[in-house]
Design a protein around this motif. Structure first.
Motif, mmCIF file in Angstrom:
data_model
loop_
_atom_site.group_PDB
_atom_site.id
_atom_site.type_symbol
_atom_site.label_atom_id
_atom_site.label_comp_id
_atom_site.label_asym_id
_atom_site.label_seq_id
_atom_site.Cartn_x
_atom_site.Cartn_y
_atom_site.Cartn_z
ATOM 1 N N GLY A 147 0.809 -1.209 0.000
ATOM 2 C CA GLY A 147 0.000 0.000 0.000
ATOM 3 C C GLY A 147 0.838 1.251 0.000
ATOM 4 O O GLY A 147 2.050 1.214 0.223
ATOM 5 N N LYS A 148 0.157 2.355 -0.254
ATOM 6 C CA LYS A 148 0.817 3.663 -0.274
ATOM 7 C C LYS A 148 -0.156 4.665 0.337
ATOM 8 O O LYS A 148 -1.323 4.730 -0.056
ATOM 9 C CB LYS A 148 1.145 4.053 -1.712
ATOM 10 C CG LYS A 148 1.825 5.380 -1.857
ATOM 11 C CD LYS A 148 2.140 5.645 -3.311
ATOM 12 C CE LYS A 148 2.881 6.962 -3.459
ATOM 13 N NZ LYS A 148 3.267 7.206 -4.854
ATOM 14 N N ARG A 149 0.327 5.442 1.282
ATOM 15 C CA ARG A 149 -0.465 6.476 1.926
ATOM 16 C C ARG A 149 0.370 7.750 1.988
ATOM 17 O O ARG A 149 1.593 7.691 2.126
ATOM 18 C CB ARG A 149 -0.882 6.078 3.341
ATOM 19 C CG ARG A 149 -1.780 4.864 3.411
ATOM 20 C CD ARG A 149 -3.153 5.175 2.844
ATOM 21 N NE ARG A 149 -4.030 4.032 2.877
ATOM 22 C CZ ARG A 149 -4.177 3.155 1.884
ATOM 23 N NH1 ARG A 149 -3.466 3.280 0.794
ATOM 24 N NH2 ARG A 149 -5.031 2.165 1.987
ATOM 25 N N SER A 150 -0.302 8.890 1.909
ATOM 26 C CA SER A 150 0.396 10.168 1.900
ATOM 27 C C SER A 150 -0.383 11.186 2.726
ATOM 28 O O SER A 150 -1.614 11.158 2.744
ATOM 29 C CB SER A 150 0.523 10.650 0.453
ATOM 30 O OG SER A 150 1.286 11.814 0.381
ATOM 31 N N GLU A 178 -0.020 11.366 11.896
ATOM 32 C CA GLU A 178 -1.208 11.127 11.084
ATOM 33 C C GLU A 178 -0.972 10.025 10.063
ATOM 34 O O GLU A 178 -1.860 9.210 9.797
ATOM 35 C CB GLU A 178 -1.631 12.419 10.392
ATOM 36 C CG GLU A 178 -2.150 13.459 11.359
ATOM 37 C CD GLU A 178 -2.543 14.752 10.674
ATOM 38 O OE1 GLU A 178 -2.965 14.700 9.507
ATOM 39 O OE2 GLU A 178 -2.436 15.798 11.327
ATOM 40 N N LEU A 179 0.225 9.981 9.486
ATOM 41 C CA LEU A 179 0.548 8.943 8.510
ATOM 42 C C LEU A 179 0.564 7.572 9.173
ATOM 43 O O LEU A 179 0.065 6.597 8.612
ATOM 44 C CB LEU A 179 1.893 9.245 7.859
ATOM 45 C CG LEU A 179 2.318 8.333 6.713
ATOM 46 C CD1 LEU A 179 1.302 8.374 5.579
ATOM 47 C CD2 LEU A 179 3.685 8.738 6.197
ATOM 48 N N ALA A 180 1.109 7.484 10.376
ATOM 49 C CA ALA A 180 1.119 6.210 11.103
ATOM 50 C C ALA A 180 -0.302 5.747 11.393
ATOM 51 O O ALA A 180 -0.611 4.555 11.280
ATOM 52 C CB ALA A 180 1.909 6.345 12.402
ATOM 53 N N GLU A 181 -1.171 6.666 11.712
ATOM 54 C CA GLU A 181 -2.574 6.322 11.959
ATOM 55 C C GLU A 181 -3.226 5.773 10.693
ATOM 56 O O GLU A 181 -3.942 4.770 10.727
ATOM 57 C CB GLU A 181 -3.315 7.568 12.439
ATOM 58 C CG GLU A 181 -4.573 7.286 13.205
ATOM 59 C CD GLU A 181 -5.118 8.549 13.839
ATOM 60 O OE1 GLU A 181 -6.225 8.944 13.427
ATOM 61 O OE2 GLU A 181 -4.451 9.127 14.710
ATOM 62 N N MET A 182 -2.961 6.439 9.574
ATOM 63 C CA MET A 182 -3.524 5.979 8.300
ATOM 64 C C MET A 182 -2.999 4.593 7.923
ATOM 65 O O MET A 182 -3.748 3.733 7.483
ATOM 66 C CB MET A 182 -3.196 6.971 7.181
ATOM 67 C CG MET A 182 -3.958 8.269 7.256
ATOM 68 S SD MET A 182 -3.436 9.450 6.000
ATOM 69 C CE MET A 182 -3.949 8.623 4.509
ATOM 70 N N SER A 186 -4.985 1.039 7.497
ATOM 71 C CA SER A 186 -4.858 0.336 6.220
ATOM 72 C C SER A 186 -4.380 -1.102 6.414
ATOM 73 O O SER A 186 -4.869 -2.027 5.764
ATOM 74 C CB SER A 186 -3.889 1.101 5.313
ATOM 75 O OG SER A 186 -3.804 0.496 4.068
ATOM 76 N N VAL A 187 -3.430 -1.296 7.328
ATOM 77 C CA VAL A 187 -2.942 -2.654 7.622
ATOM 78 C C VAL A 187 -4.061 -3.500 8.233
ATOM 79 O O VAL A 187 -4.208 -4.680 7.895
ATOM 80 C CB VAL A 187 -1.700 -2.599 8.548
ATOM 81 C CG1 VAL A 187 -1.376 -3.961 9.126
ATOM 82 C CG2 VAL A 187 -0.504 -2.059 7.780
ATOM 83 N N ALA A 188 -4.868 -2.904 9.100
ATOM 84 C CA ALA A 188 -6.002 -3.637 9.672
ATOM 85 C C ALA A 188 -6.964 -4.069 8.569
ATOM 86 O O ALA A 188 -7.445 -5.209 8.559
ATOM 87 C CB ALA A 188 -6.719 -2.784 10.713
#
Length: 198
Positions: A147-150, A178-182, A186-188
């Motif tokens: 995955g990719k989150r920004s 905030e990125l760690a939260e996202m 996403s991992v969940a």
């Protein structure tokens, strides 16, 4: 309308009524199929994320280990992820899943003020952190998800150099949280999808 007119329309009225009933029945079946596909459940419930698992959702997330990273802002994301996965307990002693994390940073000037006729000075900036991750099974090494989150974070750039540097670091820290939260959410979701495939 008279009774005679209704009797003359009888076959057409019956046919129309039958068609409307069928359409209503098909519509109800289709809407029930759509609604049954929706699942809403709390992330930290006691129900397992993956099918066949005996671990609760929080215990399964706590079994995710995050590989070491090299930069300061990536370390901030990693530390926040470890805290989020373990709910403050730290890294798992025997991880079930491994998360390979790559974090990049982009710093841009968002607003520019003209000081003199030939000079422009940035007065605001934006830090954008982007995380690319690969979730694997720790025992087999099989890739479960990628995955990719920004996330962007704005900051003021005062004329003092140290104040500008400190503002950028604060923006990096906010973006890392905030990125760690996202990424943890996403991992969940990835673990739930993986459980449905298994």
């Amino acid at each position: 309308m008279s009774l005679l007119d209704l009797r003359r329309m009888g076959p057409d009225l019956e046919k129309t009524t039958r068609l409307l009933r069928r359409a209503a029945l098909y519509g109800m079946v289709a809407s029930m199929a759509l609604v049954s596909a929706c699942t809403v459940r709390p992330l930290y419930s006691s129900a397992p994320l993956t099918a066949g698992s005996t671990l609760s959702a929080s215990a399964e997330l706590a079994s995710v280990a995050v590989k070491p990273v090299k930069t300061r802002y990536a370390q901030q994301v990693r530390s926040n992820l470890i805290f989020a996965f373990g709910q403050g307990a730290g890294e798992p002693p025997a991880p079930v899943y491994m998360l390979d994390l790559g974090v990049t940073e982009l710093v841009e000037s968002a607003a520019v003020v003209q000081i003199q006729t030939d000079e422009d000075e940035p007065t605001a900036g934006t830090v954008t952190l982007t995380a690319n991750y690969v979730l694997t099974d720790a025992r087999t090494g099989v890739v479960i998800a990628t995955g990719k989150r920004s996330i962007p974070s704005s900051f003021d750039k005062p004329t003092q150099e140290f104040a500008s540097y400190r503002a950028q670091l604060d923006a990096e820290n906010r973006a890392a949280r905030e990125l760690a939260e996202m990424v943890s959410l996403s991992v969940a979701q990835d673990l739930v999808r993986h459980g449905k495939k298994a």
